[in-house]
Design an enzyme around this catalytic site. Structure first.
Site, mmCIF file in Angstrom:
data_model
loop_
_atom_site.group_PDB
_atom_site.id
_atom_site.type_symbol
_atom_site.label_atom_id
_atom_site.label_comp_id
_atom_site.label_asym_id
_atom_site.label_seq_id
_atom_site.Cartn_x
_atom_site.Cartn_y
_atom_site.Cartn_z
ATOM 1 N NE ARG A 60 67.888 32.189 49.728
ATOM 2 C CZ ARG A 60 68.470 32.699 48.644
ATOM 3 N NH1 ARG A 60 69.719 33.103 48.688
ATOM 4 N NH2 ARG A 60 67.820 32.795 47.513
ATOM 5 C CE1 TYR A 113 61.573 40.257 74.447
ATOM 6 C CE2 TYR A 113 61.629 40.697 72.094
ATOM 7 C CZ TYR A 113 62.246 40.227 73.237
ATOM 8 O OH TYR A 113 63.520 39.743 73.166
ATOM 9 C CG ASP A 184 55.329 37.514 70.971
ATOM 10 O OD1 ASP A 184 55.328 36.319 71.330
ATOM 11 O OD2 ASP A 184 56.348 38.229 70.963
ATOM 12 C CE LYS A 209 62.684 34.247 75.280
ATOM 13 N NZ LYS A 209 61.770 35.319 74.983
HETATM 14 C C1 LIG Z 1 62.097 36.394 74.012
HETATM 15 C C2 LIG Z 1 60.903 36.950 73.348
HETATM 16 C C3 LIG Z 1 60.934 37.316 72.005
HETATM 17 C C4 LIG Z 1 62.205 37.315 71.193
HETATM 18 O O1 LIG Z 1 62.726 36.062 70.968
HETATM 19 P P1 LIG Z 1 64.281 35.896 70.618
HETATM 20 O O2 LIG Z 1 64.351 34.522 70.070
HETATM 21 O O3 LIG Z 1 65.005 36.101 71.904
HETATM 22 O O4 LIG Z 1 64.604 36.939 69.600
HETATM 23 C C5 LIG Z 1 59.770 37.779 71.430
HETATM 24 N N1 LIG Z 1 58.637 37.877 72.135
HETATM 25 C C6 LIG Z 1 58.564 37.546 73.429
HETATM 26 C C7 LIG Z 1 57.276 37.691 74.160
HETATM 27 C C8 LIG Z 1 59.700 37.079 74.091
HETATM 28 O O5 LIG Z 1 59.627 36.787 75.381
#
Ligand SMILES: *Cc1c(COP(=O)(O)O)cnc(C)c1O
Length: 397
Positions: A60, A113, A184, A209
């Site tokens: 883990r 988001y 973020d 992403k």
């Molecule tokens: C897509 C996204 C997330 C979430 O990511 P996931 O891996 O899809 O959960 C968080 N913040 C931003 C700005 C995003 O574009």
């Protein structure tokens, strides 16, 4: 010697030689149980884990593949410690739950988001954690900080319209009041912005992403420097058992090696598309911080070293049906959620999401494009045919 970020990206997490040789890439090490040579070795590792060291007494906690990815992401963000989680959203929720207790308050940017709002309305509310939203352009953040405010949560450039925030200034205000700052950093993917260097305490990434870059992986990461924050996050992280698979760690590491060249090409293509859209008669606002006309351009120039493939634009002459028709008429743009892969995508930005942003008060439809690695001329030609077919709403005479 301190190398350029592009160089560090290529070399971070390279496996050590074993008996004088070894593969370029770190092996995929899958494990649940870890075996120990002796009771003393077992105790040693368990004690080091309890002290917060990155060692594995159990699968883990991740193995060599995870360590290599953690190192690569830490190098990218300029952090000391990376926590790998199963999605970007998991990285966000972990931040809120690890840093806040019942009765605490968090201040969140209003162009955040959207799933963060759902998290707030469900889990955080039930846990007695209070959240309020602020507009970076309108509100005096210092005046909104309460005695129980523990977290300032930012996202820059923010979702859908890419509002660029003054991160150093916001971090300074928060720190003056003893408030922790999380941001973020998915838009920049750790590569074209280093929030930790600007005063942010926790940098959050959806590795789903651009880090993955191939639309085949869900993953998130948190990066921190401060030892007390590492401890606080590690407690929640361990408690939730947020393990990711070694194969996924390997894929993310593979994606990271080409992050710099992919992002540069996404930016080149997106800038060409943004310029094309800006000159088109059917297009109103074009949202892209690397465009000189974007209100966030000066801040973007000051703090960022590049952009990405996300371009949004408004259609003042179209209604919702027209926007949907445009989306359906594009041939090279897939219709789908998420972004950051090599391919182009299109979506109508949900009007109810835009209504939550005080950044822009337009009421016309907004289209979000993710500009992929296709030839820019082909993408522009596709947009040209889609926009030409758009029914124009007649202005009242
Ligand atoms: C897509 C996204 C997330 C979430 O990511 P996931 O891996 O899809 O959960 C968080 N913040 C931003 C700005 C995003 O574009």
């Amino acid at each position: 010697m301190s190398h350029h970020r592009d160089t560090r990206l290529i070399h971070a997490g390279t496996p050590p030689f074993s008996q004088g040789h070894g593969p370029v890439n770190v092996p995929v090490v899958r494990a649940s149980t870890v075996r120990f040579e002796s009771a003393a070795a077992y105790d040693d590792i368990r004690e080091r884990h309890a002290r917060g060291e990155r060692v594995s007494a159990y699968g883990r906690q991740g193995m060599e593949t995870h360590r290599a990815l953690e190192d690569a992401i830490a190098a990218l963000e300029g952090g000391d410690r990376t926590f790998l989680v199963p999605s970007g959203l998991a990285a966000i929720s972990l931040t809120f739950v690890a840093l806040l207790s019942p009765g605490d308050h968090a201040l969140v940017v209003d162009s955040v988001y959207a799933p963060v709002r759902r998290l707030e309305q469900t889990l955080l509310r039930r846990l007695g954690i209070e959240v309020s939203y602020f507009s970076p352009g309108r509100d005096d953040v210092a005046a909104l900080i309460r005695p129980n405010t523990k977290l300032l949560y930012l996202e820059s450039p923010s979702s859908l319209l890419y509002e660029v925030l003054d991160l150093p200034r916001l971090a300074q205000i928060a720190h003056r009041h003893g408030v922790v700052v999380a941001a973020d950093n998915t838009w920049a993917s750790g590569h074209v912005l280093q929030p930790l260097a600007l005063g942010v305490d926790v940098s959050i990434l959806a590795a789903t992403k651009y880090i993955s870059g191939h639309s085949d992986l869900m993953q998130g990461a948190l990066v921190v420097r401060d030892a007390a924050l590492v401890r606080r996050l590690a407690d929640a992280y361990d408690g939730f058992g947020l393990a990711i698979g070694a194969d996924d760690a390997y894929l993310a590491l593979r994606g990271i090696r080409t992050l710099a060249v992919r992002l540069a090409q996404h930016q080149r293509n997106a800038l060409a598309v943004a310029h094309y859209l800006e000159a088109h008669a059917a297009v109103g606002r074009v949202f892209y911080p690397a465009l000189p006309s974007d209100p966030g351009h000066a801040l973007w120039l000051r703090d960022f070293s590049g952009a990405n493939g996300l371009v949004s634009f408004s259609l003042p002459g179209a209604d919702a049906a027209g926007a949907r028709k445009l989306v359906d008429s594009l041939r090279l743009f897939g219709l789908g959620a998420s972004w950051g892969g090599y391919e182009s995508l299109v979506q109508v930005a949900a009007p109810e999401r835009l209504a939550e942003h005080s950044y822009w008060r337009g009421t016309e439809p907004v289209i979000r494009l993710h500009i992929g690695l296709e030839a820019a001329d082909d993408l522009i030609a596709d947009l040209e045919q889609g926009l030409a077919a758009l029914p124009q709403r007649r202005a009242a005479a």
